[in-house]
Design a protein around this motif. Structure first.
Motif, PDB file in Angstrom:
ATOM      1  N   MET A 258      24.857 -31.970   1.229  1.00 29.10           N
ATOM      2  CA  MET A 258      24.212 -30.849   0.547  1.00 29.10           C
ATOM      3  C   MET A 258      22.765 -31.206   0.198  1.00 29.10           C
ATOM      4  O   MET A 258      22.519 -32.051  -0.666  1.00 29.10           O
ATOM      5  N   PRO A 259      21.769 -30.602   0.833  1.00 32.16           N
ATOM      6  CA  PRO A 259      20.362 -30.942   0.569  1.00 32.16           C
ATOM      7  C   PRO A 259      19.886 -30.342  -0.752  1.00 32.16           C
ATOM      8  O   PRO A 259      20.491 -29.394  -1.268  1.00 32.16           O
ATOM      9  N   PRO A 260      18.802 -30.880  -1.330  1.00 33.38           N
ATOM     10  CA  PRO A 260      18.267 -30.326  -2.579  1.00 33.38           C
ATOM     11  C   PRO A 260      17.939 -28.839  -2.478  1.00 33.38           C
ATOM     12  O   PRO A 260      18.032 -28.111  -3.467  1.00 33.38           O
ATOM     13  N   THR A 261      17.578 -28.372  -1.286  1.00 34.13           N
ATOM     14  CA  THR A 261      17.227 -26.956  -1.124  1.00 34.13           C
ATOM     15  C   THR A 261      18.422 -26.036  -1.356  1.00 34.13           C
ATOM     16  O   THR A 261      18.240 -24.835  -1.586  1.00 34.13           O
ATOM     17  N   SER A 262      19.648 -26.580  -1.313  1.00 34.39           N
ATOM     18  CA  SER A 262      20.824 -25.750  -1.567  1.00 34.39           C
ATOM     19  C   SER A 262      20.906 -25.327  -3.031  1.00 34.39           C
ATOM     20  O   SER A 262      21.678 -24.440  -3.377  1.00 34.39           O
ATOM     21  N   PHE A 263      20.094 -25.948  -3.880  1.00 34.31           N
ATOM     22  CA  PHE A 263      20.047 -25.583  -5.288  1.00 34.31           C
ATOM     23  C   PHE A 263      19.073 -24.438  -5.552  1.00 34.31           C
ATOM     24  O   PHE A 263      18.755 -24.151  -6.708  1.00 34.31           O
ATOM     25  N   GLY A 264      18.590 -23.788  -4.513  1.00 30.90           N
ATOM     26  CA  GLY A 264      17.746 -22.611  -4.684  1.00 30.90           C
ATOM     27  C   GLY A 264      16.433 -22.909  -5.369  1.00 30.90           C
ATOM     28  O   GLY A 264      15.759 -23.907  -5.087  1.00 30.90           O
ATOM     29  N   SER A 265      16.069 -22.034  -6.299  1.00 33.49           N
ATOM     30  CA  SER A 265      14.801 -22.190  -7.027  1.00 33.49           C
ATOM     31  C   SER A 265      14.766 -23.491  -7.805  1.00 33.49           C
ATOM     32  O   SER A 265      13.712 -24.136  -7.908  1.00 33.49           O
ATOM     33  N   LEU A 266      15.910 -23.892  -8.361  1.00 35.76           N
ATOM     34  CA  LEU A 266      15.956 -25.158  -9.088  1.00 35.76           C
ATOM     35  C   LEU A 266      15.679 -26.314  -8.136  1.00 35.76           C
ATOM     36  O   LEU A 266      14.939 -27.244  -8.479  1.00 35.76           O
ATOM     37  N   GLY A 267      16.233 -26.259  -6.934  1.00 37.33           N
ATOM     38  CA  GLY A 267      15.965 -27.308  -5.963  1.00 37.33           C
ATOM     39  C   GLY A 267      14.492 -27.399  -5.608  1.00 37.33           C
ATOM     40  O   GLY A 267      13.937 -28.496  -5.499  1.00 37.33           O
ATOM     41  N   SER A 268      13.855 -26.244  -5.470  1.00 28.81           N
ATOM     42  CA  SER A 268      12.416 -26.232  -5.178  1.00 28.81           C
ATOM     43  C   SER A 268      11.613 -26.834  -6.323  1.00 28.81           C
ATOM     44  O   SER A 268      10.640 -27.569  -6.103  1.00 28.81           O
ATOM     45  N   ALA A 269      12.013 -26.521  -7.551  1.00 32.48           N
ATOM     46  CA  ALA A 269      11.333 -27.074  -8.728  1.00 32.48           C
ATOM     47  C   ALA A 269      11.509 -28.586  -8.806  1.00 32.48           C
ATOM     48  O   ALA A 269      10.570 -29.321  -9.157  1.00 32.48           O
ATOM     49  N   LEU A 270      12.711 -29.073  -8.466  1.00 29.30           N
ATOM     50  CA  LEU A 270      12.959 -30.512  -8.494  1.00 29.30           C
ATOM     51  C   LEU A 270      12.097 -31.224  -7.461  1.00 29.30           C
ATOM     52  O   LEU A 270      11.503 -32.268  -7.738  1.00 29.30           O
ATOM     53  N   LEU A 271      12.019 -30.656  -6.262  1.00 25.94           N
ATOM     54  CA  LEU A 271      11.225 -31.275  -5.201  1.00 25.94           C
ATOM     55  C   LEU A 271       9.747 -31.327  -5.555  1.00 25.94           C
ATOM     56  O   LEU A 271       9.044 -32.287  -5.213  1.00 25.94           O
ATOM     57  N   ALA A 272       9.239 -30.291  -6.247  1.00 27.85           N
ATOM     58  CA  ALA A 272       7.809 -30.204  -6.553  1.00 27.85           C
ATOM     59  C   ALA A 272       7.441 -30.893  -7.863  1.00 27.85           C
ATOM     60  O   ALA A 272       6.260 -30.944  -8.223  1.00 27.85           O
TER      61      ALA A 272
END
Length: 342
Positions: free
Chosen positions: A83-97
């Motif tokens: 399960m990649p971080p992008t599967s967490f939706g907007s939260l995943g994007s916030a974590l990556l950035a």
């Protein structure tokens, strides 16, 4: 692993990315997808988009059907690992950035309820140690509970290892169930992986909180956090009362706050708070005991505190009562935990 009959709430919805990840596992393992969906009674739901998500009870039926049609004890780890971080939706994007690990973890705790249901996250950071504790709701029981927790913990560990290479060397992962039959590839990447522990936790040096993240973007971070805020507003606040209660619980000089105190803090009657917690499949006393166990582990990790003193700090009448309560929840005595942890 034996399957058990249990029921999860029909009023708590899981984001579509979660069942999609489990069905991806089905496809990769070449399991009989149609038979699994029919067994779970989900043919109609899965013929359409997952965007609206499914209920926790339907997720339970899906996991149970997958296991019965060829799954194994490692499938929770496997699903989480893919399960990649992008599967967490907007939260995943916030974590990556996010600019660093500490900022990302603070966001994860704050918006956890946007992507995960049935499991609460608690973050405690001290001078040298950072601890993530995962609390399963009372309705999660048996093998399906273990599979759910395994997938969540390993999804987070996978994301962390992608963003911070080598993070596993300094990480301890605790799971509160027996070791599975077989070994997953990810087990070798974790510095210390321990089963049959009192709690489900990830432990790592607090110094890692300052580690910069490679995809940090001030603009991307602001946009993703703004989207998380919008999504949080759309969720009804009373849908996750148990998470707010757990965040408010913490040992104080006078002991743990009572239900009446917490209800007053939330601007509602004790009866209303009790009813809302019941609708989420839990009770105030259960939440207190989970937090008390977390605090007990924290105090037992302090070698200078004897067990009688810890019992006093936690509000037990004597060490014997503390030992009985700890054994009931952790399946070991406080002394055994200390010996094992060392």
């Amino acid at each position: 692993m034996k399957t058990t009959e249990s029921h999860w709430p029909d009023t708590v919805f899981v984001p579509g990315a979660v069942p999609a990840s489990w069905l991806s596992y089905v496809a990769d393992r070449q399991l009989p997808r149609d038979a699994i969906l029919e067994h779970a009674g989900l043919t109609q739901e899965f013929a359409s988009s997952f965007s609206a998500g499914i209920t926790m009870e339907k997720l339970r039926r899906l996991l149970d059907a997958i296991y019965r049609h060829g799954g194994d004890d490692l499938m929770g780890f496997d699903v989480g690992w893919r399960m990649p971080p992008t599967s967490f939706g907007s939260l995943g994007s916030a974590l990556l950035a996010s600019p660093d690990v500490g900022t990302a973890l603070a966001l994860l705790e704050r918006y956890w309820g946007l992507v995960v249901r049935g499991v609460k996250l608690n973050l405690v950071s001290e001078d040298e140690l950072c601890v993530l504790t995962f609390f399963a709701e009372d309705y999660l029981t048996g093998p399906m509970r273990d599979l759910t927790l395994d997938s969540i913990v390993f999804a987070l560990f996978r994301g962390a290892s992608l963003l911070v290479p080598g993070v596993g060397r300094d990480t301890q992962v605790w799971l509160d169930h027996p070791p599975p039959r077989g070994e997953h590839e990810a087990f070798k990447m974790i510095g210390t992986l321990r089963f049959d522990m009192p709690l489900v936790q990830c432990r790592f040096p607090a110094a890692l909180l300052k580690t910069p993240l490679p995809l940090a973007s001030a603009t991307g971070y602001r946009q993703a956090v703004r989207q998380c805020e919008n999504e949080a507003r759309l969720l009804k606040r009373d849908q996750d009362v148990s998470a707010r209660v757990q965040q408010a619980l913490g040992y104080q000089a006078g002991g743990y706050p009572t239900l009446d105190v917490i209800a007053d803090r939330f601007g509602m009657t004790a009866r209303t708070l009790r009813r809302k917690l019941h609708a989420e499949g839990t009770a105030y006393s259960s939440l207190v005991e989970k937090i008390r166990l977390r605090d007990a582990i924290k105090l037992l990790d302090e070698p200078g505190l004897d067990i009688a003193r810890i019992a006093e700090l936690l509000g037990y009448s004597d060490a014997a009562n503390f030992t009985r309560a700890f054994r009931k929840q952790a399946s070991m005595t406080p002394s055994a935990y200390r010996a094992t942890h060392r």
